[in-house]
Design an enzyme around this catalytic site. Structure first.
Site, short mmCIF file in Angstrom:
data_model
loop_
_atom_site.label_atom_id
_atom_site.label_comp_id
_atom_site.label_asym_id
_atom_site.label_seq_id
_atom_site.Cartn_x
_atom_site.Cartn_y
_atom_site.Cartn_z
N CYS A 171 -20.52 3.87 47.58
CA CYS A 171 -19.93 4.17 46.16
C CYS A 171 -20.40 4.66 45.18
CB CYS A 171 -18.90 2.28 45.83
SG CYS A 171 -18.92 2.59 44.22
N HIS B 264 -16.62 -1.63 39.35
CA HIS B 264 -16.82 -1.47 40.98
C HIS B 264 -15.78 -0.79 41.08
CE1 HIS B 264 -17.08 -0.96 44.57
NE2 HIS B 264 -15.66 -1.53 44.93
N CYS C 147 -22.70 0.06 42.99
CA CYS C 147 -23.14 -0.04 44.93
C CYS C 147 -24.53 0.60 44.55
CB CYS C 147 -22.11 0.66 45.21
SG CYS C 147 -20.99 -0.16 45.06
N ASP D 85 0.77 1.45 37.43
CA ASP D 85 -0.92 0.37 36.61
C ASP D 85 -0.81 -0.60 37.23
OD1 ASP D 85 2.02 -0.37 35.09
OD2 ASP D 85 0.63 -1.65 34.77
C1 LIG Z 1 2.94 -6.77 37.25
N1 LIG Z 1 4.15 -6.82 37.52
C2 LIG Z 1 4.57 -6.10 37.17
N2 LIG Z 1 5.09 -5.70 35.42
C3 LIG Z 1 6.18 -4.75 35.18
C4 LIG Z 1 5.66 -4.80 33.54
C5 LIG Z 1 5.13 -4.47 32.99
C6 LIG Z 1 3.38 -3.66 33.13
C7 LIG Z 1 2.43 -3.53 32.02
O1 LIG Z 1 1.79 -5.32 32.51
C8 LIG Z 1 1.44 -5.91 31.66
O2 LIG Z 1 1.69 -6.80 30.92
C9 LIG Z 1 2.37 -8.00 31.68
C10 LIG Z 1 0.01 -4.84 31.12
O3 LIG Z 1 -0.83 -5.81 29.90
C11 LIG Z 1 -1.55 -6.49 30.08
C12 LIG Z 1 0.24 -3.76 30.57
O4 LIG Z 1 -0.29 -2.63 30.49
C13 LIG Z 1 -0.50 -2.42 29.04
C14 LIG Z 1 1.84 -3.26 31.52
O5 LIG Z 1 2.36 -1.93 30.69
C15 LIG Z 1 2.77 -0.57 32.03
C16 LIG Z 1 7.09 -3.93 33.52
N3 LIG Z 1 7.60 -3.46 32.35
C17 LIG Z 1 8.44 -2.75 31.39
N4 LIG Z 1 8.63 -2.53 30.78
N5 LIG Z 1 9.68 -2.98 32.66
C18 LIG Z 1 9.92 -3.72 33.66
O6 LIG Z 1 10.70 -4.54 34.51
C19 LIG Z 1 8.67 -4.06 34.67
C20 LIG Z 1 8.26 -4.35 35.46
C21 LIG Z 1 6.62 -5.18 36.12
N6 LIG Z 1 5.86 -5.50 37.15
#
Ligand SMILES: CNc1nc2c(CC[C@H]3O[C@H](OC)[C@H](OC)[C@@H](OC)[C@@H]3OC)c3nc(N)[nH]c(=O)c3cc2[nH]1
Length: 372
Positions: free
Chosen positions: A303, A335, A308, A265
């Site tokens: 695309c 896109h 596109c 994600d």
């Molecule tokens: C960017 N690098 C990044 N993101 C980490 C997220 C958050 C993922 C999260 O990152 C945004 O939240 C901030 C997203 O919302 C804007 C979330 O989507 C719902 C997303 O949730 C899975 C981590 N979450 C947990 N619980 N544990 C982790 O170790 C971890 C590591 C990450 N590295």
């Protein structure tokens, strides 16, 4: 039905599979669009589905603050509330508390913090995070963990990982084993191979329906991240989905799939779309750049997305981005999610055909061409 994982093919460390959830199948490798507050910004659920996404993300931290988890539950749960009837994965809130909230106080019990929305005081613990994710009704919930910022000393990483493993056990205990929802454990341990192995063993003892590689994409850089991914996925159970959290740019995604990751994600395709960036097979095009203002070509030949294939020119995209017209962020988000969806579909096809290495060479060669 409990979450299933059908491993269909492998090609080197790359895997082709299907994750079965109560609300539908997720084809892997999968990229999961981020729908932080119950919506993939600027896109209707049907449009998100049309980009090839099988599953979207929701955020415990954001939704507990606004509109509130109990309110979402009273209104039928996050699927009904948001209009997305397919699988939803929610993060546990730990990461967001560390990156967004103010006035935090961390103890063994959990984290007290001030909302970034209105300053009110809140509390998150493994137990409360599991309760919130149940109220939201997500199909896949994440353990409540601590993701330490890098760089950090080995002692700090070890202490944080050990607390996250104690919180993982409490998360499992509080979540229980409901038939229609799954709980994923999150491996920590920074860049340390032995700490990551210890974390993986602890998670395996507790037992989860899937396993995430956490603690990465927090500033370590691609080389260090790939260094961890050269050993971390194989430390996790092979017969369960492996989810790399928060990744990433297209070349990060390809490198992670190559190393055995099934799910990812990242806010990049949606957030960068809102700032005028278009991601293509040749790399990133910044539509804010004045050199596009007379360019009649589409953003990306071939695309199928509305930006596109709908007859829009780069000149138009440049214009609506510069003039901050809503359609600019909508078209570029659409896109970018279409590009990520096509990228994942291409990798699934390549792994299924046993030609991932050849496909990867082509992926990098196209990007070397530049000409953005
Ligand atoms: C960017 N690098 C990044 N993101 C980490 C997220 C958050 C993922 C999260 O990152 C945004 O939240 C901030 C997203 O919302 C804007 C979330 O989507 C719902 C997303 O949730 C899975 C981590 N979450 C947990 N619980 N544990 C982790 O170790 C971890 C590591 C990450 N590295």
């Amino acid at each position: 039905m409990a979450l299933t994982f059908d491993l269909k093919a492998t090609d080197g460390a790359a895997r082709l599979g299907e994750v079965g959830t109560a609300r539908g199948v997720v084809r892997t490798p999968a990229f999961m669009p981020v729908g932080t507050a119950g919506t993939v910004k600027g896109m209707l659920p049907g449009q998100v589905r049309g980009t090839g996404a099988d599953i979207v993300l929701g955020n415990t931290y954001h939704l507990m603050l606004r509109p509130g988890a109990e309110r979402v539950a009273r209104l039928g749960g996050l699927h009904r509330f948001s209009g997305w009837e397919g699988p939803i994965l929610t993060d546990s809130g730990g990461f967001q508390v560390m990156s967004l909230a103010g006035l935090r106080k961390i103890t063994e019990e959990g984290v007290r913090f001030a909302s970034h929305v209105d300053g009110t005081r809140h509390f998150l613990s493994p137990e409360r995070s599991m309760e919130i994710q149940a109220l939201l009704g997500s199909d896949i919930a994440m353990c409540f963990d601590e993701c330490p910022a890098l760089p950090a000393g080995r002692d700090r990483i070890a202490a944080s990982m050990e607390m996250s493993m104690r919180w993982a056990a409490r998360s499992r205990e509080a979540f229980g084993h409901p038939g229609d929802r799954a709980l994923f454990g999150i491996q920590q341990g920074g860049l340390e191979e032995d700490l990551r192995r210890e974390s993986a063993e602890r998670l395996r003892e507790i037992g989860f329906e899937g396993y995430a590689v956490g603690g990465l994409a927090v500033g370590e850089g691609q080389e260090a991240m790939f260094g961890v991914l050269d050993h971390a996925p194989a430390q996790l159970p092979a017969n369960r989905p492996r989810y790399l959290m928060g990744v990433g740019k297209p070349d990060d995604v390809v490198g992670a799939v190559k190393r055995g990751i099934d799910m990812m994600d990242c806010v990049l395709p949606t957030r960068s779309g809102r700032t005028g960036q278009g991601w293509t097979a040749r790399g990133m095009v910044n539509l804010r750049n004045a050199r596009h203002r007379d360019d009649p070509r589409p953003l990306e030949e071939g695309c199928p997305c509305p930006a596109c294939a709908g007859g829009y020119s780069r000149a138009f995209l440049h214009h609506v981005v510069r003039s901050k017209e809503m359609i600019g962020g909508m078209l570029l988000t659409w896109h970018n999610l279409t590009y990520y969806g096509r990228l994942m579909a291409a990798m699934r096809g390549a792994i299924g055909a046993g030609r991932f290495a050849d496909w990867e060479r082509g992926f990098h060669a196209r990007r070397a061409e530049g000409d953005l």
